[in-house]
Design a protein around this motif. Structure first.
Motif, PDB file in Angstrom:
ATOM      1  N   ASP A 216      39.305  42.304  35.400  1.00 20.24           N
ATOM      2  CA  ASP A 216      39.013  42.311  36.840  1.00 20.24           C
ATOM      3  C   ASP A 216      39.970  43.225  37.577  1.00 20.24           C
ATOM      4  N   GLY A 217      41.225  43.301  37.120  1.00 20.11           N
ATOM      5  CA  GLY A 217      42.159  44.233  37.746  1.00 20.11           C
ATOM      6  C   GLY A 217      41.751  45.678  37.549  1.00 20.11           C
ATOM      7  N   LEU A 218      41.265  46.018  36.362  1.00 20.28           N
ATOM      8  CA  LEU A 218      40.788  47.387  36.117  1.00 20.28           C
ATOM      9  C   LEU A 218      39.591  47.710  36.999  1.00 20.28           C
ATOM     10  N   ALA A 219      38.688  46.741  37.186  1.00 16.34           N
ATOM     11  CA  ALA A 219      37.534  46.975  38.051  1.00 16.34           C
ATOM     12  C   ALA A 219      37.975  47.240  39.488  1.00 16.34           C
ATOM     13  N   LEU A 220      38.979  46.532  39.949  1.00 14.32           N
ATOM     14  CA  LEU A 220      39.472  46.755  41.302  1.00 14.32           C
ATOM     15  C   LEU A 220      40.173  48.106  41.426  1.00 14.32           C
ATOM     16  N   LEU A 221      40.899  48.521  40.407  1.00 12.87           N
ATOM     17  CA  LEU A 221      41.539  49.833  40.447  1.00 12.87           C
ATOM     18  C   LEU A 221      40.504  50.945  40.498  1.00 12.87           C
ATOM     19  N   ASP A 222      39.403  50.778  39.770  1.00 10.65           N
ATOM     20  CA  ASP A 222      38.335  51.771  39.847  1.00 10.65           C
ATOM     21  C   ASP A 222      37.745  51.829  41.253  1.00 10.65           C
ATOM     22  N   PHE A 223      37.633  50.664  41.889  1.00  9.60           N
ATOM     23  CA  PHE A 223      37.069  50.632  43.235  1.00  9.60           C
ATOM     24  C   PHE A 223      37.969  51.357  44.246  1.00  9.60           C
ATOM     25  N   TYR A 224      39.289  51.187  44.097  1.00  8.77           N
ATOM     26  CA  TYR A 224      40.227  51.789  45.053  1.00  8.77           C
ATOM     27  C   TYR A 224      40.741  53.166  44.590  1.00  8.77           C
ATOM     28  N   GLU A 225      40.177  53.693  43.544  1.00 10.34           N
ATOM     29  CA  GLU A 225      40.681  54.964  43.022  1.00 10.34           C
ATOM     30  C   GLU A 225      40.495  56.099  44.024  1.00 10.34           C
ATOM     31  N   ALA A 226      39.362  56.108  44.728  1.00 11.58           N
ATOM     32  CA  ALA A 226      39.117  57.177  45.704  1.00 11.58           C
ATOM     33  C   ALA A 226      40.141  57.141  46.829  1.00 11.58           C
ATOM     34  N   VAL A 227      40.469  55.937  47.316  1.00  6.03           N
ATOM     35  CA  VAL A 227      41.475  55.812  48.376  1.00  6.03           C
ATOM     36  C   VAL A 227      42.836  56.272  47.869  1.00  6.03           C
ATOM     37  N   ALA A 228      43.173  55.917  46.629  1.00  3.69           N
ATOM     38  CA  ALA A 228      44.459  56.322  46.065  1.00  3.69           C
ATOM     39  C   ALA A 228      44.544  57.831  45.891  1.00  3.69           C
ATOM     40  N   GLU A 229      43.456  58.466  45.435  1.00  7.00           N
ATOM     41  CA  GLU A 229      43.483  59.914  45.254  1.00  7.00           C
ATOM     42  C   GLU A 229      43.657  60.641  46.582  1.00  7.00           C
ATOM     43  N   GLU A 230      43.104  60.083  47.631  1.00  8.84           N
ATOM     44  CA  GLU A 230      43.239  60.725  48.936  1.00  8.84           C
ATOM     45  C   GLU A 230      44.693  60.795  49.378  1.00  8.84           C
ATOM     46  N   LYS A 231      45.486  59.764  49.032  1.00  5.96           N
ATOM     47  CA  LYS A 231      46.911  59.745  49.394  1.00  5.96           C
ATOM     48  C   LYS A 231      47.806  60.119  48.217  1.00  5.96           C
ATOM     49  N   HIS A 232      47.194  60.543  47.111  1.00  7.09           N
ATOM     50  CA  HIS A 232      47.948  60.936  45.918  1.00  7.09           C
ATOM     51  C   HIS A 232      48.840  59.789  45.416  1.00  7.09           C
ATOM     52  N   ILE A 233      48.286  58.597  45.427  1.00  7.55           N
ATOM     53  CA  ILE A 233      49.008  57.415  44.966  1.00  7.55           C
ATOM     54  C   ILE A 233      48.613  57.134  43.522  1.00  7.55           C
ATOM     55  N   ARG A 234      49.572  56.843  42.697  1.00  9.69           N
ATOM     56  CA  ARG A 234      49.339  56.532  41.291  1.00  9.69           C
ATOM     57  C   ARG A 234      49.075  55.030  41.129  1.00  9.69           C
ATOM     58  N   LEU A 235      47.953  54.706  40.510  1.00  5.89           N
ATOM     59  CA  LEU A 235      47.577  53.319  40.253  1.00  5.89           C
ATOM     60  C   LEU A 235      47.826  52.991  38.795  1.00  5.89           C
ATOM     61  N   ARG A 236      48.429  51.835  38.548  1.00  4.02           N
ATOM     62  CA  ARG A 236      48.717  51.415  37.185  1.00  4.02           C
ATOM     63  C   ARG A 236      48.459  49.916  37.041  1.00  4.02           C
ATOM     64  N   LEU A 237      48.182  49.518  35.797  1.00  4.73           N
ATOM     65  CA  LEU A 237      47.992  48.103  35.483  1.00  4.73           C
ATOM     66  C   LEU A 237      48.731  47.810  34.190  1.00  4.73           C
ATOM     67  N   GLU A 238      49.509  46.762  34.206  1.00  5.15           N
ATOM     68  CA  GLU A 238      50.314  46.384  33.040  1.00  5.15           C
ATOM     69  C   GLU A 238      50.094  44.906  32.728  1.00  5.15           C
ATOM     70  N   GLY A 239      50.058  44.591  31.422  1.00  2.32           N
ATOM     71  CA  GLY A 239      49.966  43.207  30.984  1.00  2.32           C
ATOM     72  C   GLY A 239      48.548  42.681  30.948  1.00  2.32           C
ATOM     73  N   ASP A 240      48.420  41.437  30.543  1.00  2.00           N
ATOM     74  CA  ASP A 240      47.119  40.786  30.423  1.00  2.00           C
ATOM     75  C   ASP A 240      47.327  39.274  30.503  1.00  2.00           C
ATOM     76  N   GLY A 241      46.282  38.568  30.833  1.00  2.00           N
ATOM     77  CA  GLY A 241      46.341  37.114  30.920  1.00  2.00           C
ATOM     78  C   GLY A 241      45.012  36.566  31.371  1.00  2.00           C
ATOM     79  N   GLU A 242      44.814  35.279  31.157  1.00  2.00           N
ATOM     80  CA  GLU A 242      43.573  34.627  31.537  1.00  2.00           C
ATOM     81  C   GLU A 242      43.793  33.763  32.779  1.00  2.00           C
ATOM     82  N   ILE A 243      42.742  33.714  33.597  1.00  2.00           N
ATOM     83  CA  ILE A 243      42.758  32.922  34.826  1.00  2.00           C
ATOM     84  C   ILE A 243      41.689  31.855  34.714  1.00  2.00           C
ATOM     85  N   GLU A 244      41.997  30.668  35.176  1.00  2.00           N
ATOM     86  CA  GLU A 244      41.024  29.576  35.255  1.00  2.00           C
ATOM     87  C   GLU A 244      40.717  29.323  36.718  1.00  2.00           C
ATOM     88  N   GLY A 245      39.490  29.683  37.118  1.00  2.00           N
ATOM     89  CA  GLY A 245      39.154  29.500  38.516  1.00  2.00           C
ATOM     90  C   GLY A 245      37.908  30.260  38.887  1.00  2.00           C
TER      91      GLY A 245
END
Length: 360
Positions: A216-245
């Motif tokens: 889900d974090g990767l999906a959100l990074l893809d969604f905000y990638e255009a906004v990040a590229e406009e400001k030349h911001i580097r997006l990264r995701l580290e780690g993994d884990g499961e959520i119950e909810g």
């Protein structure tokens, strides 16, 4: 007296009662041997009226003493109970003075007996919670009125100006488009407030499932990638884990944090999502580079309608100030919490989702 209670064979003494007129005698009959004649039967009678009168007087005296003792004990018990319940009456009078405009009354903890001290302390804690919630509700109503006033004023002004003179179709379309934007802002604000109201009442999560926070974090990074590229911001995701909810609520909470991080990150800055899983909980942290947030402001960041943009020199936002409040409500609905730290040019918002808090 003879014949009252004659002696029988084998008996030596016989006690009895003999009445003669109004007199009453206790009698004793026995046989006595004599040296000069046959055995004699002897009757002795003793008048007991003075004993009876004494017992009657004693009975009356005891009755009076018992009644007086009962009355005195009742009065003393009433007085002791009244004095013992005096702290409760004081607490009652103080509680009666508590109103919506006067929530500062507190129970006298030091002036009550030890047995009631715990009760007084618990009542004081309850009043503290009520005062805090009432103040929060008052502030929320005030902020809500202020937030709704702006779009409504814009709609009213634009409509009055449009009706003042005759205009062409293109102008009317522009005005209607502007009004539609204001209506969308109002709709988002109402939707956010409904979500906050539901989570505040402890409504159960609509959809419970186990999912991967990384996906889900990767999906959100893809969604905000255009906004990040406009400001030349580097997006990264580290780690993994499961959520119950609830997956949608989780995405909304992380999306609010990502949107906030991208808004305040400088040009060519960094925005990182860090996921860490333990046996007890999964933590999802969104960190961005940029100016530090004043430590005095940190406790208020999650208040409704509160904005810290002035301290961070970013005033180009059209948010309603409910994003972080919604994020905290989502975390609490999952049985978790949200924290924030800001130092050394990095601001980090961390969502903690316990594994055992939500189970189907």
């Amino acid at each position: 007296m003879r014949g009252d209670k004659p002696l029988r064979v084998g008996e030596n003494k016989v006690f009895g009662v003999w009445r003669h007129g109004d007199a009453r005698f206790h009698t004793l009959a026995f046989q006595a041997a004599t040296a000069y004649s046959s055995p004699l039967t002897v009757w002795i009678a003793a008048d007991t009226d003075h004993h009876t009168q004494f017992l009657d007087r004693l009975r009356r005296s005891l009755t009076l003493y018992v009644l007086a003792a009962i009355t005195l004990c009742g009065l003393l018990s009433w007085f002791a109970a009244r004095q013992g319940l005096a702290p409760l009456r004081d607490m009652k009078s103080r509680a009666a003075r508590v109103t919506g405009q006067k929530l500062g009354e507190r129970m006298p903890v030091q002036a009550v007996p030890v047995e009631m001290a715990d009760l007084a302390q618990e009542l004081n804690r309850m009043l503290d919670r009520l005062q805090e919630d009432f103040q929060r509700l008052t502030d929320f109503a005030s902020d809500l009125a202020h937030e709704l006033r702006t779009p409504i004023s814009n709609l009213l002004t634009q409509t009055q100006v449009a009706l003042a003179t005759k205009r062409d179709a293109a102008t009317y379309r522009d005005i209607l488009a502007s009004n539609a934007e204001e209506f969308q802002r109002l709709a988002r604000m109402v939707s956010d407030m409904l979500l906050l109201a539901k989570t505040a009442r402890g409504v159960d999560l609509p959809h419970k499932e186990r999912f991967s926070a990384r996906l889900d974090g990767l999906a959100l990074l893809d969604f905000y990638e255009a906004v990040a590229e406009e400001k030349h911001i580097r997006l990264r995701l580290e780690g993994d884990g499961e959520i119950e909810g609830d997956r949608l609520m989780f995405r909304r909470a992380v999306s609010n944090l990502l949107s906030n991080a991208l808004r305040h990150a400088p040009e060519a800055g960094d925005v990182t999502i860090r996921i860490a899983a333990t046996a007890q909980a999964t933590t999802v942290a969104v960190e961005n580079t940029g100016a530090d947030i004043d430590a005095k402001i940190l406790p208020r960041l999650f208040d409704r309608f509160y904005r810290a943009d002035a301290s961070r020199t970013h005033l180009d936002t059209d948010g309603s100030g409910l994003g972080l409040a919604i994020t905290r409500a989502i975390a609490e609905a999952h049985g978790g919490r949200v924290t924030v730290t800001s130092s050394n040019g990095r601001t980090c918002f961390a969502l903690v989702f316990p594994h055992r808090a939500i189970q189907a």
